[in-house]
Design an enzyme around this catalytic site. Structure first.
Site, PDB file in Angstrom:
ATOM      1  N   TYR A  95       7.795 -12.252  33.895  1.00 36.53           N
ATOM      2  CA  TYR A  95       7.848 -11.536  35.180  1.00 36.53           C
ATOM      3  C   TYR A  95       7.752 -12.507  36.345  1.00 36.53           C
ATOM      4  O   TYR A  95       8.620 -12.530  37.231  1.00 36.53           O
ATOM      5  CB  TYR A  95       6.719 -10.492  35.269  1.00 36.53           C
ATOM      6  CG  TYR A  95       6.474  -9.991  36.679  1.00 36.53           C
ATOM      7  CD1 TYR A  95       7.442  -9.253  37.363  1.00 36.53           C
ATOM      8  CD2 TYR A  95       5.270 -10.261  37.356  1.00 36.53           C
ATOM      9  CE1 TYR A  95       7.222  -8.811  38.670  1.00 36.53           C
ATOM     10  CE2 TYR A  95       5.047  -9.822  38.654  1.00 36.53           C
ATOM     11  CZ  TYR A  95       6.021  -9.093  39.306  1.00 36.53           C
ATOM     12  OH  TYR A  95       5.809  -8.662  40.598  1.00 36.53           O
ATOM     13  N   LYS A 102      10.509 -13.576  39.275  1.00 34.54           N
ATOM     14  CA  LYS A 102      10.275 -13.414  40.715  1.00 34.54           C
ATOM     15  C   LYS A 102      10.383 -14.771  41.417  1.00 34.54           C
ATOM     16  O   LYS A 102      10.936 -14.874  42.515  1.00 34.54           O
ATOM     17  CB  LYS A 102       8.897 -12.787  40.974  1.00 34.54           C
ATOM     18  CG  LYS A 102       8.769 -11.334  40.565  1.00 34.54           C
ATOM     19  CD  LYS A 102       9.665 -10.372  41.323  1.00 34.54           C
ATOM     20  CE  LYS A 102       9.298 -10.208  42.770  1.00 34.54           C
ATOM     21  NZ  LYS A 102      10.123  -9.134  43.418  1.00 34.54           N
ATOM     22  N   THR A 128       5.626 -11.778  44.944  1.00 35.56           N
ATOM     23  CA  THR A 128       4.267 -11.667  44.406  1.00 35.56           C
ATOM     24  C   THR A 128       3.528 -12.996  44.447  1.00 35.56           C
ATOM     25  O   THR A 128       4.164 -14.060  44.414  1.00 35.56           O
ATOM     26  CB  THR A 128       4.361 -11.170  42.943  1.00 35.56           C
ATOM     27  OG1 THR A 128       3.095 -11.354  42.298  1.00 35.56           O
ATOM     28  CG2 THR A 128       5.379 -11.970  42.135  1.00 35.56           C
ATOM     29  N   ASP A 129       2.201 -12.931  44.453  1.00 30.22           N
ATOM     30  CA  ASP A 129       1.413 -14.167  44.382  1.00 30.22           C
ATOM     31  C   ASP A 129       1.501 -14.801  42.987  1.00 30.22           C
ATOM     32  O   ASP A 129       1.103 -15.952  42.805  1.00 30.22           O
ATOM     33  CB  ASP A 129      -0.055 -13.910  44.761  1.00 30.22           C
ATOM     34  CG  ASP A 129      -0.781 -12.925  43.855  1.00 30.22           C
ATOM     35  OD1 ASP A 129      -0.130 -12.325  42.961  1.00 30.22           O
ATOM     36  OD2 ASP A 129      -2.009 -12.752  44.025  1.00 30.22           O
ATOM     37  N   GLU A 130       2.009 -14.049  42.008  1.00 31.52           N
ATOM     38  CA  GLU A 130       2.032 -14.567  40.630  1.00 31.52           C
ATOM     39  C   GLU A 130       2.976 -15.767  40.478  1.00 31.52           C
ATOM     40  O   GLU A 130       2.879 -16.508  39.510  1.00 31.52           O
ATOM     41  CB  GLU A 130       2.386 -13.444  39.646  1.00 31.52           C
ATOM     42  CG  GLU A 130       1.385 -12.301  39.766  1.00 31.52           C
ATOM     43  CD  GLU A 130       1.469 -11.239  38.681  1.00 31.52           C
ATOM     44  OE1 GLU A 130       1.937 -11.536  37.577  1.00 31.52           O
ATOM     45  OE2 GLU A 130       1.050 -10.104  38.966  1.00 31.52           O
TER      46      GLU A 130
HETATM   47  P1  NAD Z   1       7.585  -0.443  40.650  1.00 32.18           P
HETATM   48  O1  NAD Z   1       7.873  -0.887  39.259  1.00 32.18           O
HETATM   49  O2  NAD Z   1       6.585   0.641  40.894  1.00 32.18           O
HETATM   50  O3  NAD Z   1       8.947   0.040  41.356  1.00 32.18           O
HETATM   51  C1  NAD Z   1      10.146  -0.658  41.226  1.00 32.18           C
HETATM   52  C2  NAD Z   1      11.262   0.245  41.730  1.00 32.18           C
HETATM   53  O4  NAD Z   1      12.489  -0.483  41.615  1.00 32.18           O
HETATM   54  C3  NAD Z   1      11.431   1.539  40.928  1.00 32.18           C
HETATM   55  O5  NAD Z   1      11.610   2.633  41.800  1.00 32.18           O
HETATM   56  C4  NAD Z   1      12.670   1.284  40.101  1.00 32.18           C
HETATM   57  O6  NAD Z   1      13.394   2.459  39.785  1.00 32.18           O
HETATM   58  C5  NAD Z   1      13.456   0.353  41.003  1.00 32.18           C
HETATM   59  N1  NAD Z   1      14.391  -0.500  40.241  1.00 32.18           N
HETATM   60  C6  NAD Z   1      14.104  -1.259  39.154  1.00 32.18           C
HETATM   61  N2  NAD Z   1      15.206  -1.869  38.708  1.00 32.18           N
HETATM   62  C7  NAD Z   1      16.212  -1.511  39.553  1.00 32.18           C
HETATM   63  C8  NAD Z   1      17.587  -1.824  39.612  1.00 32.18           C
HETATM   64  N3  NAD Z   1      18.162  -2.632  38.714  1.00 32.18           N
HETATM   65  N4  NAD Z   1      18.338  -1.280  40.606  1.00 32.18           N
HETATM   66  C9  NAD Z   1      17.769  -0.444  41.514  1.00 32.18           C
HETATM   67  N5  NAD Z   1      16.476  -0.106  41.495  1.00 32.18           N
HETATM   68  C10 NAD Z   1      15.702  -0.628  40.526  1.00 32.18           C
HETATM   69  O7  NAD Z   1       7.188  -1.773  41.433  1.00 32.18           O
HETATM   70  P2  NAD Z   1       6.152  -2.004  42.611  1.00 32.18           P
HETATM   71  O8  NAD Z   1       4.832  -2.261  42.027  1.00 32.18           O
HETATM   72  O9  NAD Z   1       6.337  -0.951  43.626  1.00 32.18           O
HETATM   73  O10 NAD Z   1       6.699  -3.388  43.176  1.00 32.18           O
HETATM   74  C11 NAD Z   1       7.713  -3.432  44.188  1.00 32.18           C
HETATM   75  C12 NAD Z   1       7.991  -4.862  44.549  1.00 32.18           C
HETATM   76  O11 NAD Z   1       6.807  -5.499  45.013  1.00 32.18           O
HETATM   77  C13 NAD Z   1       8.489  -5.702  43.371  1.00 32.18           C
HETATM   78  O12 NAD Z   1       9.475  -6.571  43.850  1.00 32.18           O
HETATM   79  C14 NAD Z   1       7.251  -6.469  42.927  1.00 32.18           C
HETATM   80  O13 NAD Z   1       7.608  -7.698  42.341  1.00 32.18           O
HETATM   81  C15 NAD Z   1       6.549  -6.668  44.250  1.00 32.18           C
HETATM   82  N6  NAD Z   1       5.078  -6.802  44.168  1.00 32.18           N
HETATM   83  C16 NAD Z   1       4.335  -5.903  43.478  1.00 32.18           C
HETATM   84  C17 NAD Z   1       2.942  -6.027  43.455  1.00 32.18           C
HETATM   85  C18 NAD Z   1       2.074  -5.014  42.745  1.00 32.18           C
HETATM   86  O14 NAD Z   1       0.855  -5.218  42.669  1.00 32.18           O
HETATM   87  N7  NAD Z   1       2.600  -3.926  42.244  1.00 32.18           N
HETATM   88  C19 NAD Z   1       2.321  -7.087  44.137  1.00 32.18           C
HETATM   89  C20 NAD Z   1       3.142  -8.002  44.825  1.00 32.18           C
HETATM   90  C21 NAD Z   1       4.513  -7.841  44.852  1.00 32.18           C
HETATM   91  P1  TYD Z   2      -1.919  -5.394  35.846  1.00 32.02           P
HETATM   92  O1  TYD Z   2      -2.337  -4.138  36.550  1.00 32.02           O
HETATM   93  O2  TYD Z   2      -0.953  -5.309  34.731  1.00 32.02           O
HETATM   94  O3  TYD Z   2      -1.409  -6.408  36.984  1.00 32.02           O
HETATM   95  P2  TYD Z   2      -1.039  -7.997  36.866  1.00 32.02           P
HETATM   96  O4  TYD Z   2      -0.910  -8.366  35.450  1.00 32.02           O
HETATM   97  O5  TYD Z   2       0.261  -8.050  37.585  1.00 32.02           O
HETATM   98  O6  TYD Z   2      -2.141  -8.712  37.569  1.00 32.02           O
HETATM   99  O7  TYD Z   2      -3.237  -6.104  35.286  1.00 32.02           O
HETATM  100  C1  TYD Z   2      -4.321  -6.436  36.136  1.00 32.02           C
HETATM  101  C2  TYD Z   2      -5.339  -7.168  35.299  1.00 32.02           C
HETATM  102  O8  TYD Z   2      -5.894  -6.257  34.339  1.00 32.02           O
HETATM  103  C3  TYD Z   2      -4.754  -8.314  34.484  1.00 32.02           C
HETATM  104  O9  TYD Z   2      -5.714  -9.364  34.408  1.00 32.02           O
HETATM  105  C4  TYD Z   2      -4.549  -7.713  33.099  1.00 32.02           C
HETATM  106  C5  TYD Z   2      -5.665  -6.704  33.000  1.00 32.02           C
HETATM  107  N1  TYD Z   2      -5.374  -5.495  32.188  1.00 32.02           N
HETATM  108  C6  TYD Z   2      -6.292  -5.069  31.214  1.00 32.02           C
HETATM  109  O10 TYD Z   2      -7.338  -5.694  30.993  1.00 32.02           O
HETATM  110  N2  TYD Z   2      -5.984  -3.944  30.509  1.00 32.02           N
HETATM  111  C7  TYD Z   2      -4.835  -3.234  30.726  1.00 32.02           C
HETATM  112  O11 TYD Z   2      -4.601  -2.219  30.005  1.00 32.02           O
HETATM  113  C8  TYD Z   2      -3.925  -3.664  31.732  1.00 32.02           C
HETATM  114  C9  TYD Z   2      -2.655  -2.924  31.998  1.00 32.02           C
HETATM  115  C10 TYD Z   2      -4.235  -4.807  32.446  1.00 32.02           C
END
Ligand code: NAD
Ligand code: TYD
Length: 350
Positions: A156, A160, A131-133
């Site tokens: 988080y 990561k 992630t960019d975070e």
């Molecule tokens: P998500 O929470 O929707 O899905 C995570 C999946 O991992 C789920 O299916 C869960 O069951 C599985 N999982 C969790 N713990 C596990 C374990 N111990 N063993 C096996 N499986 C397990 O997450 P997402 O949003 O799809 O993110 C996927 C990846 O991309 C993550 O690594 C996250 O850090 C990264 N990412 C997410 C975002 C975003 O905006 N969502 C952006 C950048 C990177």
């Molecule tokens: P989120 O979807 O949780 O992603 P991330 O924290 O990984 O960026 O949140 C996106 C943005 O929205 C973040 O600045 C937090 C804000 N946010 C709210 O204002 N209200 C909410 O209920 C949630 C879940 C997030």
């Protein structure tokens, strides 16, 4: 025939990656390994679950024996590692679960890959999705590049960042062939309704308050999930071993402007008078340590691998709203007892 392990394939991004690979590469054997936490959902992959090149394995990446068993059954050519605990607010409430899965789980997979590939690393690839975070929080200007120093600020993002460092350590120390990508905020179908966009869609539909943290001034760079999956395909096949690629949408929105746009779309889709949804906006207590701004410079992947986002945000957001409105059953299924409990603790009792 290549055999590929995709972890976390039942989650939001993972399911889009699995679908893309299963459909695009019929000669790959795709093994989706997921332990199905609250965020994992088999419904996400109903359309491809019977494909001949697809297998689901229920296992936890922190379970050394289970992972070793999977690695002795299959001979993987590549691993795309997405399994993670992914929600910042949950990491604030329970950091240890993030340490376990994101750090210990990643090392468990790295160890298994190292052991499996010890005699021949050539042609193998461990691709870590991040992630960019990890780069921390930007002020009002500047972009995250691949050279930006890590400065994670939530449990988080720290977990990561740790996993990214460990992946690089296995590259330098053991010559494990790795690649990493760091992506901005994703949105689109199948995202669990704890994240901003699906939570707001769900609440607007049900005329419930839209909780905006602080003043809604925080900025995120949003990318449609299918574009992230396309980028992952490019990095997996054409990325350089040992390198990092930043992936982002060049699409910065303050949370409040994003919510205004979403309200406008929802009013139209639900045939409600304009302004109805906006009335639901409720400013709530800010997130602890809330990062102000994320924004990605994706020049490297665009220049070296020819990837770029395919959708404008307005179009992607409308598609996303349509998907949630058309998939009420999906949403109702995930709003389980666990979700209610989380929602009450996170929003109602504060
Ligand atoms: P998500 O929470 O929707 O899905 C995570 C999946 O991992 C789920 O299916 C869960 O069951 C599985 N999982 C969790 N713990 C596990 C374990 N111990 N063993 C096996 N499986 C397990 O997450 P997402 O949003 O799809 O993110 C996927 C990846 O991309 C993550 O690594 C996250 O850090 C990264 N990412 C997410 C975002 C975003 O905006 N969502 C952006 C950048 C990177
Ligand atoms: P989120 O979807 O949780 O992603 P991330 O924290 O990984 O960026 O949140 C996106 C943005 O929205 C973040 O600045 C937090 C804000 N946010 C709210 O204002 N209200 C909410 O209920 C949630 C879940 C997030």
């Amino acid at each position: 025939m290549k055999t590929l392990l995709i972890t976390g394939g039942a989650g939001f991004i993972g399911s889009h990656v699995v679908r893309l690979f299963v459909n695009k590469y019929p000669d790959y054997n795709i093994i989706n390994l997921d332990c199905l936490t609250y965020a994992g959902n088999m419904e996400n992959l109903r359309d491809i679950e019977n494909a001949p090149n697809y297998t689901f394995v229920k296992a936890d990446i922190t379970d050394v024996n289970a992972i070793n068993e999977v690695f002795s059954k299959y001979s993987f050519d590549g691993i795309i590692h997405l399994a993670a605990e992914s929600h910042v607010d949950r990491s604030i409430a329970d950091p240890l679960a993030f340490i376990q899965t994101n750090i210990v789980g990643t090392v468990t997979l790295l160890n298994a890959a190292r052991a499996a590939w010890k005699d021949k690393m050539e042609g193998k690839l461990f691709y870590h999705i991040s992630t960019d975070e990890v780069y921390g929080s930007l002020g009002s200007s500047g972009l995250f590049t691949e050279e930006t120093a890590y400065d994670p600020r939530s449990p988080y993002s720290s977990s990561k960042a740790s996993s990214d460092h460990l992946v690089r350590a296995y590259y330098h120390t053991y010559k494990l062939p790795v690649v990493i990508s760091n992506c901005s905020n994703n949105y689109g179908p199948n995202q669990f309704p704890e994240k901003l966009i699906p939570l707001s869609i769900h609440n607007i539909k049900n005329s419930k308050p839209i909780p905006v943290y602080g003043k809604g001034e925080n900025i995120r760079d949003w990318l449609f999930v299918v574009d992230h999956a396309r980028a992952i395909d490019q990095v997996f096949h054409h990325g350089t071993i040992g390198e990092t690629y930043n992936i982002g949408g060049h699409n910065e929105w303050t949370n409040i402007d994003l919510i205004y746009l979403l309200c406008k779309i929802m009013d139209q889709k639900l045939s409600r008078p304009e302004g109805t949804s906006r009335k639901l906006i409720t400013f709530v207590k800010d997130r602890a340590g809330h990062d102000l701004r994320y924004a990605i410079d994706s020049t490297k992947i665009q220049r070296e691998l020819g990837w770029k986002p395919s959708l404008q945000f307005e179009e992607g957001l409308e598609k996303t709203v349509d998907w949630y409105l058309e998939n009420e059953a999906w949403l109702n299924n995930v709003i389980t007892g666990e979700y209610e409990k989380y929602y009450t603790t996170q929003y109602v009792k504060r």
